[in-house]
Structures are given as C-alpha cells and as structure tokens.
Design a protein around this motif. Structure first.
Motif, mmCIF file in Angstrom:
data_model
loop_
_atom_site.group_PDB
_atom_site.id
_atom_site.type_symbol
_atom_site.label_atom_id
_atom_site.label_comp_id
_atom_site.label_asym_id
_atom_site.label_seq_id
_atom_site.Cartn_x
_atom_site.Cartn_y
_atom_site.Cartn_z
ATOM 1 N N GLY A 172 8.503 -14.455 -10.111
ATOM 2 C CA GLY A 172 9.819 -13.838 -10.230
ATOM 3 C C GLY A 172 9.836 -12.335 -10.350
ATOM 4 O O GLY A 172 10.906 -11.728 -10.491
ATOM 5 N N VAL A 173 8.670 -11.690 -10.286
ATOM 6 C CA VAL A 173 8.619 -10.229 -10.375
ATOM 7 C C VAL A 173 8.977 -9.633 -9.008
ATOM 8 O O VAL A 173 8.454 -10.062 -7.975
ATOM 9 C CB VAL A 173 7.218 -9.746 -10.802
ATOM 10 C CG1 VAL A 173 7.164 -8.220 -10.841
ATOM 11 C CG2 VAL A 173 6.848 -10.324 -12.164
ATOM 12 N N THR A 174 9.865 -8.664 -9.000
ATOM 13 C CA THR A 174 10.195 -7.949 -7.772
ATOM 14 C C THR A 174 9.141 -6.873 -7.531
ATOM 15 O O THR A 174 8.855 -6.065 -8.420
ATOM 16 C CB THR A 174 11.580 -7.298 -7.871
ATOM 17 O OG1 THR A 174 12.554 -8.315 -8.111
ATOM 18 C CG2 THR A 174 11.929 -6.562 -6.587
ATOM 19 N N ILE A 175 8.565 -6.861 -6.334
ATOM 20 C CA ILE A 175 7.514 -5.902 -5.992
ATOM 21 C C ILE A 175 8.061 -4.941 -4.946
ATOM 22 O O ILE A 175 8.461 -5.351 -3.854
ATOM 23 C CB ILE A 175 6.260 -6.597 -5.432
ATOM 24 C CG1 ILE A 175 5.858 -7.803 -6.288
ATOM 25 C CG2 ILE A 175 5.126 -5.596 -5.293
ATOM 26 C CD1 ILE A 175 5.381 -7.481 -7.664
ATOM 27 N N PHE A 176 8.072 -3.658 -5.273
ATOM 28 C CA PHE A 176 8.537 -2.612 -4.358
ATOM 29 C C PHE A 176 7.305 -1.795 -3.988
ATOM 30 O O PHE A 176 6.736 -1.101 -4.835
ATOM 31 C CB PHE A 176 9.568 -1.746 -5.085
ATOM 32 C CG PHE A 176 10.387 -0.867 -4.197
ATOM 33 C CD1 PHE A 176 11.709 -1.160 -3.927
ATOM 34 C CD2 PHE A 176 9.849 0.282 -3.645
ATOM 35 C CE1 PHE A 176 12.483 -0.330 -3.124
ATOM 36 C CE2 PHE A 176 10.603 1.114 -2.837
ATOM 37 C CZ PHE A 176 11.928 0.801 -2.581
ATOM 38 N N VAL A 177 6.859 -1.885 -2.736
ATOM 39 C CA VAL A 177 5.559 -1.321 -2.372
ATOM 40 C C VAL A 177 5.658 -0.415 -1.152
ATOM 41 O O VAL A 177 6.353 -0.735 -0.181
ATOM 42 C CB VAL A 177 4.531 -2.454 -2.119
ATOM 43 C CG1 VAL A 177 4.989 -3.379 -1.012
ATOM 44 C CG2 VAL A 177 3.138 -1.894 -1.826
ATOM 45 N N THR A 178 4.988 0.738 -1.218
ATOM 46 C CA THR A 178 4.830 1.583 -0.043
ATOM 47 C C THR A 178 3.393 1.433 0.456
ATOM 48 O O THR A 178 2.461 1.295 -0.336
ATOM 49 C CB THR A 178 5.091 3.070 -0.347
ATOM 50 O OG1 THR A 178 4.053 3.578 -1.194
ATOM 51 C CG2 THR A 178 6.427 3.258 -1.024
ATOM 52 N N THR A 179 3.240 1.422 1.767
ATOM 53 C CA THR A 179 1.908 1.264 2.343
ATOM 54 C C THR A 179 1.877 1.871 3.736
ATOM 55 O O THR A 179 2.905 1.931 4.429
ATOM 56 C CB THR A 179 1.500 -0.216 2.409
ATOM 57 O OG1 THR A 179 0.196 -0.325 3.007
ATOM 58 C CG2 THR A 179 2.481 -1.038 3.230
ATOM 59 N N HIS A 180 0.690 2.312 4.158
ATOM 60 C CA HIS A 180 0.481 2.771 5.527
ATOM 61 C C HIS A 180 -0.226 1.699 6.354
ATOM 62 O O HIS A 180 -0.430 1.884 7.555
ATOM 63 C CB HIS A 180 -0.361 4.051 5.545
ATOM 64 C CG HIS A 180 0.391 5.273 5.111
ATOM 65 N ND1 HIS A 180 1.522 5.717 5.765
ATOM 66 C CD2 HIS A 180 0.197 6.141 4.093
ATOM 67 C CE1 HIS A 180 1.971 6.816 5.175
ATOM 68 N NE2 HIS A 180 1.186 7.090 4.158
ATOM 69 N N TYR A 181 -0.608 0.595 5.722
ATOM 70 C CA TYR A 181 -1.351 -0.455 6.413
ATOM 71 C C TYR A 181 -0.388 -1.494 6.990
ATOM 72 O O TYR A 181 0.338 -2.165 6.256
ATOM 73 C CB TYR A 181 -2.336 -1.144 5.464
ATOM 74 C CG TYR A 181 -3.416 -0.245 4.918
ATOM 75 C CD1 TYR A 181 -4.459 0.209 5.737
ATOM 76 C CD2 TYR A 181 -3.410 0.157 3.591
ATOM 77 C CE1 TYR A 181 -5.451 1.042 5.235
ATOM 78 C CE2 TYR A 181 -4.409 0.981 3.087
ATOM 79 C CZ TYR A 181 -5.420 1.421 3.904
ATOM 80 O OH TYR A 181 -6.401 2.235 3.409
ATOM 81 N N MET A 182 -0.396 -1.643 8.314
ATOM 82 C CA MET A 182 0.519 -2.571 8.949
ATOM 83 C C MET A 182 0.208 -4.030 8.597
ATOM 84 O O MET A 182 1.103 -4.860 8.516
ATOM 85 C CB MET A 182 0.498 -2.388 10.471
ATOM 86 C CG MET A 182 1.052 -1.066 10.940
ATOM 87 S SD MET A 182 2.805 -0.799 10.523
ATOM 88 C CE MET A 182 2.649 0.453 9.240
ATOM 89 N N ASP A 183 -1.087 -4.358 8.383
ATOM 90 C CA ASP A 183 -1.417 -5.726 8.016
ATOM 91 C C ASP A 183 -0.858 -6.060 6.635
ATOM 92 O O ASP A 183 -0.436 -7.192 6.372
ATOM 93 C CB ASP A 183 -2.934 -5.955 8.061
ATOM 94 C CG ASP A 183 -3.706 -5.042 7.122
ATOM 95 O OD1 ASP A 183 -3.272 -3.890 6.915
ATOM 96 O OD2 ASP A 183 -4.744 -5.474 6.601
#
Length: 321
Positions: free
Chosen positions: A190-201
């Motif tokens: 139930g934790v909301t994860i807000f993530v930035t990434t440069h990896y398309m995979d």
C-alpha cells in the motif's frame, strides 16, 4: 490544516515554479493513487527535481496547488515531511557512522517510538542484507548494500508515500533488480512510490509514467499506453551495414520521419510501413546491404525519444488522465 480525503496520495494542479525569468515547472497537473508505482521521466533540466522538491515541502511553488498525503505543500510542509520517505541517488548516508548508527540516527530524525525502534531496525537490517554487519562503517559498504541501507533509513517511520530520486544510479544490475523487488513489495503493501529514473527498463516496472521536458508535462499514461500512442505511423527495424551512410540516405527519404541508432541496428519512424520495399531498394542502390527490415512494436525508449522530440509543437499528450 485539515487533510484532504479523496484517495489520492499526491495531487498536482497547474503547478508553476519560476526562478526569476526562468520557468522550471510550467503548469503541470497529475495525481497518484495509493499503492501506485509512479514513474517520473525526463532529460536533465526537465523540471523533475524541482517538482519533487516542491512535493517534499522544500520549495514553495510560484502558483498552482499540490497536496501530498492530504496536506497542502504551502500550508503544511512540516506535516508532509513527517508522512513521506525520501531517498536520492547520493543515498544521504553518513559514511563515517556504522550501519547501526545510521539507522538509529534516522529513526531519531523521523521520531520512531522507542518501543518500536528494535523491530524497525531489525527489519531494515534483514531487508538490506546487512545482518552481522551492524558495526561496519557505512563508507566501506558496496554500492548495492548502501542503496538498500538508504532505503531502510528512508522508511523506518513507515511513511505512506516514498520519493525515490534516481535511486539506482551507479548501482550494478543485480542490485538494481533486487532493489526493484523491494519496491514492488512495498507497493503491494500500500505504499505509494514516486520514482525518477533514467533507465527505461526500470520505467517498465511502473504502473504509470509522467514524461517531462522543458518544464512541461508532455505525456502521462501506462508504459504500454505511452509506447502505443507515441509513434505517428509505423516503426521499422533496419539491420544493414554502413549504418552511417544509411542514416544519411534515409534522413531526407520521403515518408521517413525519424532515424535513430539502436544497438547495431536502426529504428525508422515511417508514415506507412508499405514504403519498406522502397527503402530497401534505395539502400541497395547505394550498395548498402540490408540484412533485415521489418515492422516492430515501439519500445519505451522509442516513445521517450519521439515524445521529447516533438513536444515543442504539440500539446500535452492525453494518453491517460
């Protein structure tokens, strides 16, 4: 301030942030839902980090509105910081403290009750694979272990929302995979994860993706929606020799909208896949040997390139709202 109770973990409406004459964030709007893994993509300077700093209560917006965990970012930044976890690519660990000292320090920062401290630290040690290394200096740990320790420190207070700013940058592929398994487990809890990434995979692991460029939100949707909705026409995979010459030949070929190198092949965006025989004939007429030319489904990288390339001329892509 009274909390908003609408079921959304993060709400952003017409958010703007200016620094003098420079607009870093330009009227963006989106929402995230509880338990969602929400990916935030964009090139350097696109406005991602500025947006995250606003959502974490570290910057005031110039205009617009944003709420996190039900609290307004302008009116209640302290309450927001108590209800979120934050982890950056630098991990925010103290290298000259031991593993256990880092955990205890962050537990104190987040106000973890003394009655729960032992259990929370035991969980973090188990999760990070650091059982038996409690006395090790954090600066001596391998990158993957530091990463998981930083995650443990960020969620010791069990926040409902977790912000991860390029958390796997510089970490080996196996550690990245293990890290994402932990993220998926938290999401299922139930934790909301807000993530930035440069990896398309990595972006493929997200439930939805928001793509920013030049301070604007230019696309929003699931990975599949972005891939299928980004290409205007068809995408061809071209395998040939003399790739440089092929690029020059096709760059101004009628019906070819874009040419990009992907590994040892080329991806061609064409108005109609029916022009494939003409492309083959033109290349072979220039003594460029064609090993393969076929229609393929766009990858997320294809979508990223296509959307960022044309965003200046287009409104926000309404792929999923």
């Amino acid at each position: 301030m009274q909390r908003s109770n609408n079921g959304n973990s993060v709400e952003v409406e017409n958010l703007v942030k200016r620094f003098g004459d420079f607009t870093a964030v330009d009227r963006i709007s989106f929402q995230t839902r509880a338990g969602e893994v929400f990916g935030f993509l964009g090139p350097n300077g696109s406005g991602k980090s500025t947006t995250i700093r606003i959502l974490c209560g570290l910057l005031h917006p110039t205009s617009g509105r944003a709420t996190v965990a039900g609290y307004d970012v302008v009116e209640s930044p302290e309450l927001i910081r108590r209800n979120i976890g934050y982890m950056s690519q630098k991990f925010s660990l103290y290298a000259d403290l031991t593993v256990l000292e880092n955990l205890r320090f962050y537990a104190g920062m987040y106000g973890v009750p003394a009655s729960e401290l032992g259990g929370r630290i035991d969980w973090a040690l188990e999760m990070a694979g650091l059982r038996g290394r409690e006395s090790s200096l954090t600066g001596t740990l391998a990158g993957g272990w530091k990463q998981r320790l930083a995650l443990g420190c960020a969620v010791l207070h069990r926040p409902p929302i977790l912000f991860l700013d390029e958390p796997t940058s510089g970490v080996d592929p196996l550690s990245r995979r293990l890290f994402w398994e932990l993220i998926q487990q938290m999401s299922s809890d139930g934790v909301t994860i807000f993530v930035t990434t440069h990896y398309m995979d990595e972006a493929e692991y997200c439930n939805r993706l928001a793509l920013m460029n030049g301070g604007k939100l230019i696309a929003l949707g699931t990975p599949t929606e972005l891939k299928l909705g980004s290409i205007r026409g068809s995408l061809l995979l071209l395998e040939c020799d003399r790739i440089g010459d092929a690029i020059e030949r096709l760059r101004h070929f009628d019906g070819v909208g874009d040419v990009a190198v992907f590994g040892s092949a080329l991806h061609l965006v064409v108005s109609d896949a029916a022009i494939a025989p003409a492309i083959r004939a033109a290349l072979e007429a220039d003594a460029i040997s064609v090993a393969g030319l076929r229609v393929i489904r766009p990858s997320l990288e294809d979508a990223f390139v296509a959307l960022t390339t044309r965003h200046d001329a287009d409104p926000v892509s309404e792929l999923s709202r």
